[in-house]
Structure formats: structure tokens, C-alpha cells
Write a protein that holds these residues in place. Sequence first.
Motif, short mmCIF file in Angstrom:
data_model
loop_
_atom_site.label_atom_id
_atom_site.label_comp_id
_atom_site.label_asym_id
_atom_site.label_seq_id
_atom_site.Cartn_x
_atom_site.Cartn_y
_atom_site.Cartn_z
N ARG A 154 0.86 -1.17 0.00
CA ARG A 154 0.00 0.00 0.00
C ARG A 154 0.90 1.23 0.00
N THR A 211 -5.26 -4.55 10.93
CA THR A 211 -5.31 -5.30 9.66
C THR A 211 -6.19 -6.55 9.76
N GLU A 256 -7.75 2.11 8.56
CA GLU A 256 -6.57 2.97 8.49
C GLU A 256 -5.37 2.13 8.09
N TRP A 257 -4.36 2.82 7.56
CA TRP A 257 -3.13 2.13 7.13
C TRP A 257 -1.93 2.87 7.68
N THR A 299 -8.60 4.05 4.73
CA THR A 299 -8.85 3.06 3.68
C THR A 299 -10.34 2.76 3.55
N GLY A 351 -9.86 -1.70 2.53
CA GLY A 351 -8.43 -2.01 2.53
C GLY A 351 -7.60 -1.20 1.57
N LEU A 352 -8.22 -0.31 0.78
CA LEU A 352 -7.47 0.47 -0.21
C LEU A 352 -7.53 1.95 0.13
N PRO A 353 -6.39 2.66 0.04
CA PRO A 353 -6.41 4.11 0.28
C PRO A 353 -7.09 4.84 -0.87
N TYR A 365 -4.39 10.15 -1.82
CA TYR A 365 -3.04 9.79 -1.35
C TYR A 365 -2.14 9.49 -2.55
N SER A 376 -1.87 5.77 -4.46
CA SER A 376 -3.02 5.05 -3.93
C SER A 376 -3.39 3.82 -4.75
#
Length: 204
Positions: free
Chosen positions: A38, A134, A164-165, A191, A194-196, A200, A203
Motif C-alpha cells: 500500500r 489489519t 486505516e493504514w 482506507t 483495505g485500499l487508500p 493519497y 493510492s
Amino acid sequence: ALFLALSVVWLLSDLAFAKHAGITRHYKFDIKMQSVTRLCQTKNIVTVNGQFPGPRIIAREGDRLLIKVVNHVKYNVTIHWHGIRQIRSGWADGPAYVTQCPIQTGQSYVYNFTLTGQRGTLFWHAHISWLRATLYGPIVILPKKHASYPFPHPYKEVPIVFGEWWKADTETIINQAMATGGAPNISDAFTINGLPGPSYNCSA
């Protein structure tokens, strides 16, 4: 005669319950490390079955869930079924050191509970340290068969899970915060599933 009458009432109530009772659904959660990229950076994270976010649980109101969690990582693990009413199954709720001992490395535990009087979308997540960063996923509870939705039947359902990541290891971040007494570092991205988002850099 009274005993016989009570026995008949008990038997009929059990048969009525069995007619409307759900089925037993089995899931297996293998807790293991997975390499994930990511924000143009790759790191190993704790996952269920190698998925991030974790697998979707789908059941109906009245179903019994048997979820075997096998811990293959170096961390102790528990899973909390967020929002599930644990009726006579409090030991399946998941908070570490509160309702259960953590699942240690190489060990397993079977969560056993029934979805009673609930429908909608909830979620599950780790409930120890910061593994929940996660280790999470959705729980979709459909109405009983032949029961209506409490709203017009949707054309399509797409669970959306916000998270969040952190580029850094989340266990290191929380341990540093605990040692200093300060707030933990903020995440590098929010996120969606699971994806931003596109705001960003890197991304995609």
C-alpha cells in the motif's frame, strides 16, 4: 397428567423452534502473515486466510456460527464479533483477558454462537493489542428465509469497511506509545475496503 401435559407443551415448543431455527455455518480463520503493498511500500501484516480485509461472513438470523481460529503468527490473537448479541455465549465475545484467554501461537479456538434477533451488516476484528489494524472484516446477517427486509429489498449489496493504514509496524507504534505515555502516531492513510483513496500519493 400434569407432567404429561408439560412434556407435550415442551415438545411442541421445541418442534416449533426447530422449524424456524437456522442452520450451522462453519468457517475457518487461519491467522497468518501476508505481504501487502500500500502507498508504494510493502510490509508483512497479520491477516485471516491471507486476505486484507479479511473474509466476509454471511449468515441468516437464527443461524449458528462455528468459527475455528487457528493462530500461525507470533502474536497472541482473539477475535471480537462487533455488535453481535452474545446470548448465553459470552465466552465467544473475544476481548482478550476479559471473556477469554488469547489464542497462543500454534493453538486454535472455536467460536460458537447463534445470531439471535439481529439482521444487517456488522463486523469482526482482532481484540488484542493493535492487530485490529489489519485483522478485520464484515459480517452480513440476512433475514430468515421467507422473512422480509425491514426496508425495500436491495438490488445489490456491497459491504463498505473503513479502516486505516500505517506504513510502520502497528505493534511497534502501540508499544512505543505505551512506553512513553503519549498518543500513538496517526495513520498514513484512511482506507475503504483495505485500499487508500485517490487523495493519497501512490493510492493505486
